[in-house]
Scaffold this motif. Structure first.
Motif, short mmCIF file in Angstrom:
data_model
loop_
_atom_site.label_atom_id
_atom_site.label_comp_id
_atom_site.label_asym_id
_atom_site.label_seq_id
_atom_site.Cartn_x
_atom_site.Cartn_y
_atom_site.Cartn_z
N TYR A 370 0.80 -1.26 -0.08
CA TYR A 370 -0.01 0.11 -0.07
C TYR A 370 0.69 1.19 0.04
O TYR A 370 0.33 2.14 -0.53
N TRP A 371 1.96 1.27 0.41
CA TRP A 371 2.94 2.35 0.60
C TRP A 371 3.70 2.52 -0.84
O TRP A 371 4.31 3.43 -0.88
N SER A 373 2.81 3.92 -3.41
CA SER A 373 1.98 4.93 -4.30
C SER A 373 2.83 5.82 -5.13
O SER A 373 3.43 6.50 -4.38
N LEU A 375 1.64 8.54 -6.12
CA LEU A 375 0.93 9.84 -5.55
C LEU A 375 1.41 10.19 -4.13
O LEU A 375 1.15 11.41 -3.96
N LEU A 376 2.24 9.43 -3.56
CA LEU A 376 2.77 9.80 -1.99
C LEU A 376 3.46 10.99 -2.12
O LEU A 376 3.38 11.78 -1.18
N HIS A 379 1.31 13.86 -2.35
CA HIS A 379 0.50 14.17 -1.29
C HIS A 379 1.20 14.77 0.08
O HIS A 379 0.69 15.62 0.84
N ILE A 429 -6.26 13.45 -3.79
CA ILE A 429 -5.23 12.43 -3.72
C ILE A 429 -5.52 11.18 -2.91
O ILE A 429 -5.37 10.14 -3.15
N GLU A 433 -5.65 7.59 -4.26
CA GLU A 433 -4.87 6.11 -3.89
C GLU A 433 -6.02 5.26 -3.64
O GLU A 433 -5.37 3.98 -3.78
N HIS A 438 -4.91 -0.96 -8.48
CA HIS A 438 -3.87 -1.29 -7.81
C HIS A 438 -3.20 -2.53 -8.44
O HIS A 438 -3.87 -3.78 -8.66
N TRP A 503 -2.79 5.87 7.80
CA TRP A 503 -2.36 5.21 6.68
C TRP A 503 -0.90 4.42 7.05
O TRP A 503 -0.81 3.17 6.49
#
Length: 513
Positions: A370-371, A373, A375-376, A379, A429, A433, A438, A503
Motif C-alpha cells: 500500500y505504501w 503509491s 501519488l505519495l 500528497h 489524492i 490512492e 492497484h 495510513w
C-alpha cells in the motif's frame, strides 16, 4: 557461489525441530524466531488436511533489507548469504518493512534487528546449518545453487519448485518443492480468532481483513490455524514525525512563496517568525526520529557508517542541510543583513525535498504494497502546504489577542484560500490512492480497511470529516469572526496527523507471512 535452501513440503511433518535447533544454536530469546513453522488446514469436516510451511529469511540476491538498512548492518556476503552485524544496527526497524517475507525481528535482549543468517559460522567450518542437521525427514536441504553438480541444484532443475512472492523481484533463494500457492501466500487464507495450541496476542488480528464465508470462492479453502506472533514495527512516533515535518516544511514553503509574491508588509511574520517555527518543528522531527530507534544512542552511525543507498540516510542529510539553511536565514536576519532571494529559494527547495523524501523511503519498504503509491510524494507536498497555511492562521489567532497587527488582511485572505485548496487537493489524492487500480491485491485490501473495514470509522469521521470537510465548511462560513477559521486550522492539523496515523497502521495490517 550462492548458498540457498530447498524445503520439501512432501516430507515436512511440522515437528518444529528446525525452530528449536535454530533457537539453541543462536540462543534466541523467547517470543521471537529466525525460522518457524506455520500450519494451515484445508477442506471441510470430515475431509480435512493440515499443511506445514517452514518460513525464514530467503537470502535474496536483490535483498530489499540490505538496500534500506542505513548503517550496512545487513549485507550480502560473497557466498550469497544475507548476514547482519548487530554492532552496527541502530534499531530503526526499516528492514522489517522492506522484507516481503516477514523474516526480520527485533531481538528483545539486544534491541537490534536479527534474522536467519544461514548458520554462517557453521558453513564457514564446512558444516550444514543446524536446522538441516536435525530435520528428521530430511525436508531441509542447503547447498550451492551455482554448482550444477550439487544436490540442491539438481533437484531445483528437475523438480517443480516455488518461491514466495516472486513478483517482488527480490530473487529469493529459498525454494519449496511440493507446495500449494496458498500455503505461501497469506492473503489467500483466512485468519482465525485463535491458534491451534495457542491464543493470539491481544489485537494481533484486529485489523486483518477477513474473508467472509459467503465470499469464499471455494468451500473449505485455506485457513490459518497456527503461526508465531509478528510485531508491528512502526507506530505513532512515525506518524508524528511525518506531522511535525509537514508543519516545518509547510511553514517555510508558505513563507518563501509569499515573500516572492510581494507581501513585504508582512516581512516580520514571513521572514522571521516563519523560519523560527520551521526550525523548532524540524528539531521536533529529528527528536522523534531518534526516539523511535531501538538504539537511539547509535543515531550518529547514520553519518559515520552510512549506506548511501538508503533513504533513511539521504533523508537525514536533507533534513540536516535544511536545518543549516534555516539557521543561516535567521542569522542573516538577526545580523541586520538583507535576505537574499537565492537563500530563500534554496531553503524552499530543501523544504520540498524534506517534505517529499519520505515517499522514496516508504517506496523502499517493499514489503508493504500500500505504501508503493506514485501519488505519495505529491500528497506529502500538499499536506505540507495545508499544515503551513493552517499554522499561520493559528498565528493570526494569537495575534488577534494582542494590540499588534502583524498580518495584513490580504495575507489572511490568501492563507484561507490556500488552506481550502490544499485540503481539496489532499482529499483528491487520498481518494485517488484508494480507488485507483492497484497491481497488488494486498494494496487493494489495505484500502478496504480504510474505506469500510475496521479502520473505516476513524478514517471517515476524523481524517475526512473533521480533518477536511468541516474545516472547508468553517472557512466558507459567512461571518466576520476569526473563530471559525481558527477552529478550521486546528482541525486541519489534526486531520493531517490522523490520516498519517491511519495510513501507517493500515499499511502494516495485512500479514506478510
Amino acid at each position: 557461489m550462492r548458498y540457498g535452501f530447498l524445503i520439501d513440503q512432501h516430507r515436512c511433518i511440522g515437528c518444529h525441530a528446525c525452530t528449536v535447533a535454530c533457537k539453541e544454536e543462536h540462543n534466541i530469546a523467547v517470543g521471537v524466531n529466525r525460522t518457524w513453522v506455520k500450519y494451515i488446514e484445508k477442506g471441510q469436516y470430515p475431509d480435512t488436511r493440515r499443511y506445514f510451511a517452514v518460513l525464514r529469511c530467503n537470502h535474496c540476491d536483490d535483498a530489499p533489507c540490505v538496500e534500506i538498512c542505513p548503517t550496512v548492518a545487513l549485507f550480502r556476503r560473497p557466498d550469497g548469504i544475507v548476514d547482519f552485524d548487530n554492532e552496527r544496527c541502530i534499531g530503526c526497524k526499516s528492514c522489517m518493512q522492506a522484507c516481503p517475507y516477514d523474516a526480520l525481528y527485533i531481538d528483545p535482549e539486544r534491541n537490534t534487528a536479527a534474522k536467519c543468517n544461514f548458520d554462517a559460522s557453521r558453513v564457514e567450518m564446512g558444516y550444514k546449518p543446524a536446522c538441516e542437521v536435525v530435520c528428521p525427514t530430511q525436508a531441509i536441504l542447503s547447498g550451492d545453487l551455482d554448482d550444477p553438480n550439487s544436490v540442491i541444484s539438481k533437484r531445483i532443475a528437475m523438480e517443480k519448485v516455488s518461491v514466495r512472492k516472486a513478483e517482488k523481484g527480490t530473487k529469493p533463494k529459498l525454494f519449496y518443492a511440493g507446495v500449494d500457492g496458498d500455503l505461501l501466500n497469506p492473503s489467500m487464507m483466512e485468519p482465525q480468532e485463535v491458534h491451534f495450541w495457542a491464543d493470539k496476542n491481544p489485537g494481533e488480528d484486529l485489523y486483518a481483513l477477513k474473508i467472509k464465508n459467503n465470499e469464499r470462492t471455494t468451500p473449505g479453502a485455506a485457513r490459518e490455524v497456527y503461526d508465531v506472533p509478528h510485531m508491528t514495527p512502526w507506530g505513532k512516533k512515525i506518524a508524528s514525525y511525518l506531522w511535525t515535518k509537514s508543519i516545518s516544511t509547510g511553514v517555510l514553503l508558505v513563507s518563501a512563496l509569499l515573500l516572492n509574491m510581494g507581501f513585504e508588509q508582512d516581512g516580520l511574520i514571513l521572514s522571521v517568525l516563519g523560519p523560527v517555527v520551521s526550525l523548532l518543528f524540524l528539531a521536533a522531527t529529528m527528536v522523534l526520529l531518534v526516539l523511535d530507534l531501538k538504539k537511539p544512542g547509535r543515531f550518529f552511525f547514520l553519518f559515520t557508517k552510512p549506506n548511501l543507498n538508503s533513504w533513511l540516510v539521504l533523508g537525514g542529510y536533507v533534513l540536516m542541510i535544511f536545518g543549516m539553511l534555516l539557521v543561516a536565514w535567521l542569522a542573516l536576519i538577526f545580523a541586520g543583513g538583507l535576505l537574499s532571494p537565492w537563500l530563500v529559494w534554496l531553503t524552499a527547495m530543501f523544504a520540498v525535498a524534506s517534505a517529499g523524501y519520505s515517499a522514496f523511503l516508504f517506496a523502499q519498504a517493499r514489503g508493504r504494497d500500500y505504501w508503493q503509491s506514485p501519488l505519495l510524494f505529491w500528497h506529502l507536498i500538499v499536506q505540507s502546504f495545508a499544515a503551513g497555511a493552517a499554522f499561520f492562521i493559528l498565528i493570526r489567532g494569537v495575534e488577534a489577542m494582542t494590540p499588534y497587527a502583524l498580518m495584513s488582511p490580504a495575507l489572511v485572505a490568501w492563507l484561507n484560500q490556500a488552506l481550502m485548496i490544499a485540503l481539496l487537493a489532499s482529499a483528491a489524492i487520498i481518494f485517488g490512492e484508494l480507488f485507483m487500480k492497484h497491481g497488488a491485491q494486498d494494496a487493494f485490501r489495505t484500502g478496504e480497511l480504510l474505506l469500510n473495514g475496521p479502520l473505516g470509522k476513524s478514517f471517515w469521521i476524523f481524517a475526512i470529516g473533521l480533518g477536511i470537510v468541516v474545516p472547508i465548511v468553517l472557512m466558507l462560513w459567512p461571518i466576520s469572526s476569526i473563530i471559525p477559521n481558527l477552529i478550521a486550522a486546528v482541525l486541519a492539523l489534526f486531520g493531517v496527523w490522523m490520516y498519517e496515523h491511519l495510513w501507517i497502521k493500515a499499511g502494516q495490517a495485512l500479514p506478510l507471512s
